[in-house]
Write a protein that holds these residues in place. Structure first.
Motif, short mmCIF file in Angstrom:
data_model
loop_
_atom_site.label_atom_id
_atom_site.label_comp_id
_atom_site.label_asym_id
_atom_site.label_seq_id
_atom_site.Cartn_x
_atom_site.Cartn_y
_atom_site.Cartn_z
N LEU A 26 -12.62 14.97 -70.36
CA LEU A 26 -11.45 15.60 -69.73
C LEU A 26 -11.86 16.80 -68.88
CD1 LEU A 26 -8.80 15.46 -72.62
CD2 LEU A 26 -8.86 14.10 -70.52
N LEU A 27 -12.79 17.61 -69.41
CA LEU A 27 -13.26 18.76 -68.65
C LEU A 27 -13.95 18.32 -67.36
CD1 LEU A 27 -13.63 21.80 -68.41
CD2 LEU A 27 -15.70 21.59 -69.81
N SER A 28 -14.76 17.27 -67.45
CA SER A 28 -15.44 16.76 -66.25
C SER A 28 -14.42 16.23 -65.24
CB SER A 28 -16.42 15.65 -66.64
OG SER A 28 -17.47 16.16 -67.43
N LEU A 29 -13.41 15.50 -65.74
CA LEU A 29 -12.37 14.99 -64.84
C LEU A 29 -11.61 16.14 -64.19
CD1 LEU A 29 -10.96 11.97 -66.88
CD2 LEU A 29 -12.43 11.89 -64.86
N LEU A 30 -11.32 17.19 -64.98
CA LEU A 30 -10.61 18.34 -64.43
C LEU A 30 -11.45 19.02 -63.35
CD1 LEU A 30 -8.22 20.31 -64.49
CD2 LEU A 30 -9.40 21.56 -66.32
N LEU A 31 -12.73 19.23 -63.63
CA LEU A 31 -13.61 19.83 -62.63
C LEU A 31 -13.73 18.94 -61.39
CD1 LEU A 31 -16.46 21.22 -64.92
CD2 LEU A 31 -14.77 22.55 -63.66
N ALA A 32 -13.80 17.62 -61.62
CA ALA A 32 -13.88 16.70 -60.48
C ALA A 32 -12.61 16.78 -59.65
CB ALA A 32 -14.10 15.28 -60.98
N ALA A 33 -11.44 16.88 -60.32
CA ALA A 33 -10.18 16.98 -59.58
C ALA A 33 -10.11 18.29 -58.79
CB ALA A 33 -9.01 16.88 -60.55
N ILE A 34 -10.59 19.38 -59.41
CA ILE A 34 -10.57 20.68 -58.71
C ILE A 34 -11.46 20.63 -57.47
CG2 ILE A 34 -11.26 23.10 -58.91
CD1 ILE A 34 -10.38 22.99 -61.84
N PHE A 35 -12.65 20.10 -57.62
CA PHE A 35 -13.55 20.05 -56.47
C PHE A 35 -13.07 19.05 -55.43
CE2 PHE A 35 -16.45 22.49 -59.06
CZ PHE A 35 -17.15 23.22 -58.13
N ALA A 36 -12.46 17.95 -55.89
CA ALA A 36 -11.89 17.01 -54.92
C ALA A 36 -10.79 17.68 -54.12
CB ALA A 36 -11.34 15.78 -55.65
N TRP A 37 -9.98 18.51 -54.80
CA TRP A 37 -8.92 19.25 -54.09
C TRP A 37 -9.53 20.26 -53.12
CZ3 TRP A 37 -7.49 24.51 -54.46
CH2 TRP A 37 -6.30 24.82 -53.82
N LEU A 38 -10.56 20.98 -53.59
CA LEU A 38 -11.21 21.97 -52.72
C LEU A 38 -11.82 21.31 -51.48
CD1 LEU A 38 -13.03 24.32 -55.28
CD2 LEU A 38 -11.07 24.90 -53.83
N LEU A 39 -12.34 20.10 -51.65
CA LEU A 39 -12.98 19.42 -50.53
C LEU A 39 -11.97 18.73 -49.63
CD1 LEU A 39 -16.04 17.85 -52.38
CD2 LEU A 39 -16.09 19.78 -50.80
N SER A 40 -10.92 18.16 -50.24
CA SER A 40 -9.98 17.37 -49.43
C SER A 40 -8.94 18.23 -48.73
CB SER A 40 -9.27 16.34 -50.31
OG SER A 40 -8.49 16.97 -51.31
N ARG A 41 -8.60 19.42 -49.30
CA ARG A 41 -7.55 20.24 -48.68
C ARG A 41 -7.92 20.66 -47.26
NH1 ARG A 41 -5.78 26.21 -50.67
NH2 ARG A 41 -7.96 26.49 -50.12
N PRO A 42 -9.11 21.24 -47.02
CA PRO A 42 -9.42 21.59 -45.62
C PRO A 42 -9.53 20.37 -44.71
CG PRO A 42 -11.34 21.92 -47.03
CD PRO A 42 -10.18 21.68 -47.93
N VAL A 43 -9.99 19.23 -45.27
CA VAL A 43 -10.07 18.01 -44.46
C VAL A 43 -8.66 17.56 -44.06
CG1 VAL A 43 -10.76 15.59 -44.45
CG2 VAL A 43 -12.26 17.31 -45.47
N ARG A 44 -7.72 17.61 -45.03
CA ARG A 44 -6.33 17.25 -44.70
C ARG A 44 -5.74 18.20 -43.68
NH1 ARG A 44 -5.88 16.65 -50.35
NH2 ARG A 44 -4.70 18.60 -50.43
N LYS A 45 -6.04 19.50 -43.83
CA LYS A 45 -5.52 20.46 -42.86
C LYS A 45 -6.11 20.22 -41.47
CE LYS A 45 -4.68 24.69 -43.81
NZ LYS A 45 -4.80 26.12 -44.17
N LEU A 46 -7.41 19.91 -41.44
CA LEU A 46 -8.02 19.59 -40.15
C LEU A 46 -7.36 18.37 -39.53
CD1 LEU A 46 -11.83 20.14 -40.83
CD2 LEU A 46 -10.43 21.34 -39.14
N SER A 47 -7.13 17.35 -40.34
CA SER A 47 -6.50 16.13 -39.84
C SER A 47 -5.09 16.42 -39.33
CB SER A 47 -6.46 15.08 -40.95
OG SER A 47 -5.79 13.91 -40.52
#
Length: 480
Positions: A187-208
């Motif tokens: 669960l902790l790994s999934l939570l960290l993966a979700a956080i980093f996925a959000w950190l990585l995808s948010r600027p990409v979505r904003k750029l798009s």
């Protein structure tokens, strides 16, 4: 100064490491738990082996004590008393070893009682003369046999009930702990993966989203990207591009404005001159000359219309302050219709309207310009004898006004470019001059400045169906 995140690859590698760390921690924790379980198992097996061996040795020592006593009394040989002493010493050593083991209080007491019983019997045997009778001590030996047997059974029960059960309980506890640990780490790994996925995808979505806005000619919204360093640099380059496009757009509009004004004055003089020629003020014209004058007059009027469209478009995008006021929609529609009465009759178009009694607060002039452009566009594309419809209705907090025609419609591939300035569709009506491509752009700009939207709605019937959505003001209009 704001702190910048590392680059996109650096953030990706950091995220991967942080996601893997809980899993590695879980593996280490489970390895430690398994090692503890193995240690507990080895300890239990060692203690069980010691208890089993000591019980067997105790039985052997008790048998040796009995045999030595029997030989001592049967043979009546005082020298055999030494065997009796050795058997007693062996019995005592085994009992001392049993006392050192981690017993329960009940078993420890049994060992002490057996030791006292054996000590008492030995004292009696040691003080008895060699001529004594073995049968005299047979009852004591039977009691010692029984006590030894009971202690052996008790040790067997202790191994089964405490050591084996304890080992099973420990294994169950460790198993449960490992399951919880594994679930927590996952669960902790999934939570960290979700956080980093959000950190990585948010600027990409904003750029798009910002690139999409630039493609839709939205140059007013600034571009500000927060995230990995290289994506922030890309956002800064997009912001520079936006500013550059905005600057070019302003230069283009200034150019259109200046050219429109510069062309309007000489064009007015040309129209006056053509009118003088057409009215034969300078002298009579031949038939061919009259045809040439009519061509010149039509072209001049068309050119003036194009220039007026440019001026109207410049005025629309200038974003002048709004002048909202209360007015009724029906008189406005009637007023716009009266401007096209001659065109409607010449093309034999039938006007159909279904208007709810609506009173709204908005900039009446801007809404009038938008509706006029939509109706003019509908008339231009309508076939002779067709129907032009305009409807209005209130849907909760939204006022919807639709304009329908029976023209060739708009190709689905052209809907995204439909409201762009100077865009002209491929389905142009036959026998008419091409428009400037500004009518829909002007209408959309005015409607958006009123806080509404203008869109092309899909329709099963032939033709185009445009819909205006405006916020319906819930204020009470003034009386009078």
């Amino acid at each position: 100064m704001p702190r910048h995140l590392p680059s996109f690859p650096g953030l990706l590698i950091t995220g991967f490491i942080l996601v893997v760390l809980p899993l590695l921690g879980g593996i280490i924790g489970m390895t430690y738990a398994l090692e503890q379980m193995a240690l507990e198992g080895r300890r239990s097996v060692t203690i069980s082996a010691q208890i089993t061996g000591a019980s067997r040795q105790l039985s052997e020592a008790e048998t040796a004590l009995k045999r030595a006593a029997g030989q001592y009394f049967v043979l009546e040989d005082p020298s055999l008393k030494e065997r009796l002493d050795r058997a007693h010493l062996r019995f005592t050593e085994v009992l001392d070893h049993l006392e050192s083991l981690p017993w329960s209080l009940e078993l420890a007491q049994q060992v002490v009682d057996l030791s006292r019983q054996e000590q008492r019997l030995y004292q009696q045997l040691a003080n008895a003369p060699a001529s004594g009778s073995y049968d005299t001590y047979k009852l004591e030996f039977d009691r010692l046999d029984l006590a030894t047997e009971l202690l052996s059974e008790a040790t067997t029960d202790y191994i089964r009930d405490h050591l084996v059960t304890g080992m099973n309980d420990t294994a169950s506890e460790i198993q449960s702990a490992m399951i919880y640990l594994a679930a927590g780490m996952i669960l902790l790994s999934l939570l960290l993966a979700a956080i980093f996925a959000w950190l990585l995808s948010r600027p990409v979505r904003k750029l798009s989203a910002n690139i999409r806005r630039l493609g839709q000619n939205d140059l007013e919204s600034p571009i500000n990207i927060h995230g990995p360093r290289d994506l922030e640099l890309l956002g800064q380059q997009l912001e520079w591009l936006r500013c550059r496009l905005l600057e070019l757009e302003e230069k283009k509009l200034n150019f259109f404005r200046e050219v429109s004004h510069e062309l309007k004055t000489p064009l007015t003089n040309m129209l006056e001159a053509v009118s003088l020629l057409r009215d034969e003020v300078t002298g009579p014209l031949t038939t061919q000359q009259s045809e040439v004058v009519e061509i010149m007059r039509g072209s001049a009027f068309n050119l003036r219309q194009r220039i007026e469209d440019l001026l109207r478009y410049n005025e629309a995008i200038a974003q002048a302050s709004l002048e909202p006021d209360w007015f009724e929609l029906q008189p406005l529609i009637d007023e716009i219709k009266s401007r096209f009465d001659l065109t409607l009759r010449s093309q034999q178009l039938r006007w159909e309207s279904q208007l709810e009694p609506v009173q709204l607060k908005a900039d009446r002039n801007r809404l009038s310009v938008a509706l006029e452009n939509l109706i003019s566009n509908a008339i231009r594309f309508s076939p002779k004898g067709g129907v032009l419809g305009i409807d209005a209705s209130c849907d909760g907090e939204t006022l919807r006004i639709s304009v329908r025609d029976q023209g060739p419609g708009i190709a689905e591939s052209q809907t995204e470019l439909l409201f762009q300035p100077f865009y002209k569709g491929t389905r142009q009506p036959q026998g008419t001059l091409k428009g400037s491509g500004l009518g829909l752009a002007i209408a959309k700009t005015h409607i958006e400045q009123l806080g509404g939207t203008l869109s092309l709605k899909p329709s099963a019937e032939p033709g185009a169906h445009f819909e205006i959505s405006l916020p319906n003001n819930k204020e009470t209009p003034p009386r009078g």
